[in-house]
Design an enzyme around this catalytic site. Structure first.
Site, short mmCIF file in Angstrom:
data_model
loop_
_atom_site.label_atom_id
_atom_site.label_comp_id
_atom_site.label_asym_id
_atom_site.label_seq_id
_atom_site.Cartn_x
_atom_site.Cartn_y
_atom_site.Cartn_z
N ASN A 274 -13.53 25.73 41.03
CA ASN A 274 -13.83 24.38 40.57
C ASN A 274 -13.22 24.20 39.18
O ASN A 274 -12.63 25.12 38.62
CB ASN A 274 -15.35 24.13 40.58
CG ASN A 274 -16.08 25.10 39.68
OD1 ASN A 274 -15.88 25.12 38.48
ND2 ASN A 274 -16.93 25.93 40.27
N LYS B 142 -35.69 23.39 40.84
CA LYS B 142 -35.29 24.75 40.45
C LYS B 142 -36.29 25.41 39.52
O LYS B 142 -36.13 26.55 39.12
CB LYS B 142 -33.90 24.72 39.80
CG LYS B 142 -32.83 24.12 40.72
CD LYS B 142 -31.45 24.58 40.32
CE LYS B 142 -30.40 23.89 41.17
NZ LYS B 142 -29.13 24.62 41.17
O1 C5P Z 1 -24.69 23.10 41.19
P1 C5P Z 1 -25.98 22.55 40.62
O2 C5P Z 1 -25.86 21.15 40.18
O3 C5P Z 1 -27.16 22.84 41.49
O4 C5P Z 1 -26.20 23.38 39.28
C1 C5P Z 1 -27.30 23.14 38.47
C2 C5P Z 1 -27.62 24.38 37.68
O5 C5P Z 1 -27.84 25.46 38.55
C3 C5P Z 1 -26.55 24.86 36.70
O6 C5P Z 1 -27.24 25.31 35.56
C4 C5P Z 1 -25.90 26.03 37.41
O7 C5P Z 1 -25.44 27.00 36.50
C5 C5P Z 1 -27.05 26.56 38.24
N1 C5P Z 1 -26.64 27.16 39.52
C6 C5P Z 1 -26.83 28.49 39.71
N2 C5P Z 1 -26.50 29.07 40.92
C7 C5P Z 1 -26.00 28.31 41.91
C8 C5P Z 1 -25.78 26.93 41.71
C9 C5P Z 1 -26.11 26.39 40.49
O8 C5P Z 1 -27.30 29.19 38.80
N3 C5P Z 1 -25.68 28.88 43.08
#
Ligand code: C5P
Length: 397
Positions: free
Chosen positions: A208, A341
């Site tokens: 990404n 989360k």
């Molecule tokens: O991708 P997303 O919007 O869900 O990411 C939100 C938060 O979750 C970010 O802080 C990202 O670092 C974390 N994240 C993570 N592991 C993942 C997806 C996202 O720690 N597999």
């Protein structure tokens, strides 16, 4: 005491520059080594010879002195110190620092450093109270720059008010404080940063656009406040900051393992743009165009590192901070994400291409906590990092 501490002392061009000579003596009496840097204007007030004699060291004077550059470049000069002190910090120097200008040795050193910086402002009362200086003071505070003084009193220009440089013993005390007690001293903070690469086959991967700029800046800002930082980074464009423990990973699964290995921590900041999916099965050999139609890629879900850490029953860090890069309904989505989360804060930002945030140097964030949403003005990623680190220090303190 300051035994063994290396202080880079930038002397600005103000009437209080004469006190900086005494400052050199007092710092050395306490065991510090002092390397003076004089701005051109400072040389109107003190001579390089007197600064050099008191410091028992070479004085650095000009960015374009080739001998200096060969001996010690400005990057190294700024990084070989434990603390940078700017005394006197003139209105001009403060404005340069706030704007990020680097057009002479002093301002370039200040831009290049990853160390804490303590300024002792000194200027005419009206200059101190001028809206521009007020703005600059705020910016410098947000950047995590430490300040001692100024005090109030009679000024050399005949006026009375705030603007006098702090007295030398007070500057020495502030130096000792800065070196001994960063607010995050003794705290361990884990920072995830950058993208992850999820292999498709030995030559292709899913990635990404994350540059790692924000995560890198946050790790640097936390270290500058005295934290012990474990910096877990995917393949990012930026070099990691100095003074942190670096763990390099490629995939989300490796990142989770690295985070688990790094725990326990007082805080975890998940700034990485982790891939949500990886290949269900990575191809062991390069997928070929074999005329049998298009390949079908089957995905599996990656572990959510943020949710895993925030959901820990045992040994959960005191503070778990996530990021939410969104393109629509930023606040609503980020607020829902914080709940889902179970993290303490979410730093939300709008990453639609027209904002220029993804891969750019600025950020425009909203901090979402249990108390609601707090919108921060658009600022550089370094400034966001400084402010966030200060906030983390306050919370863990
Ligand atoms: O991708 P997303 O919007 O869900 O990411 C939100 C938060 O979750 C970010 O802080 C990202 O670092 C974390 N994240 C993570 N592991 C993942 C997806 C996202 O720690 N597999």
């Amino acid at each position: 005491m300051l035994a063994g501490k290396r202080i880079l002392l930038i002397v600005g061009g103000g009437i209080a520059a004469f006190k900086s000579l005494d400052l050199i003596r007092r710092l050395r009496e306490r065991g510090a080594s002092v390397t003076p840097v004089l701005t051109r204007a400072a040389e109107e007030f003190v001579t390089p010879l007197s600064a050099s004699a008191l410091a028992a060291q070479k004085v650095y004077r000009d960015l374009f002195d080739l001998t200096d550059e060969a001996e010690m470049g400005h990057i190294e000069l700024s990084r070989s110190a434990d603390l940078i002190v700017v005394a006197p910090a003139t209105a001009d120097l403060m404005a340069k620092m706030a704007a990020g200008l680097a057009n002479d040795l002093a301002s370039t050193v200040l831009m290049a450093t990853d160390k804490r910086v303590l300024i002792a402002p000194s200027m005419n009362v009206r200059m101190w109270q001028h809206p521009a200086t007020r703005r600059n003071r705020q910016v410098l505070e947000d950047d995590g720059i430490l300040t001692v003084g100024p005090t109030e009193g009679d000024m050399a220009c005949g006026e009375y008010g705030p603007g006098r440089m702090a007295e030398v013993p007070d500057i020495v005390a502030a130096v000792e404080d800065a070196l001994a007690n960063g607010p995050l001293k003794g705290k361990h903070v884990v920072v995830t940063s950058g993208p992850t690469h999820e292999p498709i086959d030995p030559v292709r991967y899913i990635a990404n656009r994350s540059s790692g700029a924000q995560g890198t800046a946050i790790a640097g800002a936390l270290a500058a406040l005295g934290a012990e930082v474990t910096f877990i980074t995917g393949p990012a464009d930026r070099d990691p900051p100095l003074g942190v423990r670096v763990v390099r990973i490629q995939t989300a699964e490796e990142m989770l393992t690295a985070v688990n290995t790094a725990l326990p921590a007082d805080a975890v900041v998940c700034a990485a743009a982790v891939a949500d999916w990886r290949m269900a099965k990575e191809s062991g050999s390069k997928i070929k165009k074999d005329g049998k139609g298009l390949p079908v890629l089957e995905f599996a879900e990656n572990p959510d590192i943020l949710a895993t850490v925030a959901g820990l029953k045992k040994g959960r860090p005191t503070l778990v901070v996530g990021f939410a890069a969104e393109t629509d309904d930023v606040i609503a989505n980020a607020t829902a994400k914080r709940k889902r989360k179970r993290c303490d804060w979410i730093v939300a930002n709008d990453v639609r291409p027209e904002t220029g945030i993804m891969g750019g140097s600025d950020n425009d964030v909203t901090i979402i906590t249990a108390d609601g949403a707090e919108d921060w003005p658009r600022m550089t990623k370094d400034q966001v990092a400084g402010r966030l680190a200060a906030r983390i220090a306050e919370t863990l303190g």
